[in-house]
Design an enzyme around this catalytic site. Sequence first.
Site, mmCIF file in Angstrom:
data_model
loop_
_atom_site.group_PDB
_atom_site.id
_atom_site.type_symbol
_atom_site.label_atom_id
_atom_site.label_comp_id
_atom_site.label_asym_id
_atom_site.label_seq_id
_atom_site.Cartn_x
_atom_site.Cartn_y
_atom_site.Cartn_z
ATOM 1 C CE LYS A 2 28.731 -2.300 32.494
ATOM 2 N NZ LYS A 2 27.645 -2.966 31.823
HETATM 3 C C1 LIG Z 1 27.476 -3.666 30.517
HETATM 4 C C2 LIG Z 1 26.282 -4.505 30.298
HETATM 5 C C3 LIG Z 1 26.311 -5.669 29.520
HETATM 6 C C4 LIG Z 1 27.492 -6.050 28.676
HETATM 7 O O1 LIG Z 1 28.644 -6.242 29.344
HETATM 8 P P1 LIG Z 1 30.065 -6.230 28.561
HETATM 9 O O2 LIG Z 1 31.007 -6.627 29.640
HETATM 10 O O3 LIG Z 1 30.268 -4.846 28.065
HETATM 11 O O4 LIG Z 1 29.982 -7.223 27.481
HETATM 12 C C5 LIG Z 1 25.180 -6.436 29.444
HETATM 13 N N1 LIG Z 1 24.061 -6.104 30.095
HETATM 14 C C6 LIG Z 1 23.973 -4.976 30.829
HETATM 15 C C7 LIG Z 1 22.699 -4.661 31.523
HETATM 16 C C8 LIG Z 1 25.075 -4.135 30.937
HETATM 17 O O5 LIG Z 1 24.976 -3.012 31.651
#
Ligand SMILES: *Cc1c(COP(=O)(O)O)cnc(C)c1O
Length: 439
Positions: free
Chosen positions: A206
């Site tokens: 992210k």
């Molecule tokens: C990455 C992501 C998640 C999950 O996040 P984690 O930190 O991996 O649990 C949920 N929703 C979206 C849209 C994502 O891109």
Amino acid sequence: MTMHIDASSHSIDTPAEANVTWPKWPSHDSGTLKIVSEVLESTRWTISGAYTGQEAYERRFARAFADYCGTLYCTPVTSGTSALTISLLALGVGAGDEVLVPGLTWVACASATCSVGAVPVLVDIDPTSLAMSPQAAEARINARTKAILLVHPYCRTADIDAFLDVSTRHKIPLIEDCSQAHGAMWRGRKVGSFGALGCFSMQQAKVLTSGEGGAVVTSDPVLAEKLEQLRADGRLFSGTPVESRLELVERGAVQGQNFCLTEFQSAILLDRLQHLDQQNTQREACAETLQALFKGDEDFITFLRRDPRNTRCTYYNLVMKVGLEKYFPGCTIDALALAMTEALNVQVSPLYQPMNSFRLYNPLSSPRIKNFSNKLDFEPARYPLPQAESARLYHITLPNWVLLGGADSAHRIATALRALAAQPHKVLAARQAPTADAF
Ligand SMILES: *Cc1c(COP(=O)(O)O)cnc(C)c1O
């Protein structure tokens, strides 16, 4: 070596891409090192440790991030998945309820919904933004619908106005999942501040990351207090910390669990947040350069339309639509993604598999729902997703950090695409079955 591309009549050099490196991600600097070593020395590695006389990094990050998003409160958590889970719990969503979930997104949106016992009702997308379609969502609403989980996907926001309207008319709370959109804006206001709750993931890929991590933002004090307890086994900050004593006090008004972010992660996020806007600007500029390089070649490469109300785009992943049939006849998008991965030496992926056929989404295997009378509502295949399936065939995505390399990155990406289009047999030779993993 110079060669000529029939398709576009551009003359380009074939680069030795395999040896080229991309900007380092996640990024850090001496400020990050300093703040992490402060945590190491502090003797408080998590908020459930004793107060040291200095405000917890977790509290400082929460305040900074709420401020950044334009909300009153922020509860940091261990992951985006836990952000979604405690958001659903704070809204009182549970067994027998339904939640509208996009049919094209990361599996966590559906699996977190299942984890509270609710049915993920998979909703088709708007192909222009790849976000959940407001019309398709409204058509799925019934008396059991208890929340709308709206994702701002890849590099565009969903139609927030339309979803706020649906949410208000049907009195169903909106959860914005901004895990792919930290800092994105709609009508000049940050995403995450429109819904009842805004969820974020700070996982490694992210644009704001501590390796793993997450957060929920809200401006509702009642929800905020519930979120705080839900993530710390029912405990709350006392507000009057005393040195060497625990700062969390036992409230227990709701059943919590431990989803606390460590002080190391909070400190990293506090540090990296200072760089988020500048990095977002860099990525946006690089994406615009790339877009300009394909101007006039719209039958080859196009970019997702940008809604003028989406006043700032965040590029978690850059999405490109490829004129596959014309430029790579007989090739699948998976084969092209694989060929691009090899050409650029960075993971290039197709879109997610639509949720009704996503390999990682297998709700009926979960013991959680085995005695539910509505068990069959969890069956993914019962939700048709024609737009998601069609979009899956033509788009590739690039990870956020390649866009931190400026105009040079844009040129390398464009050059690689044109070089492959000049030799489509190279792409055909790559595996044709769906193999590349979307992330
Ligand atoms: C990455 C992501 C998640 C999950 O996040 P984690 O930190 O991996 O649990 C949920 N929703 C979206 C849209 C994502 O891109």
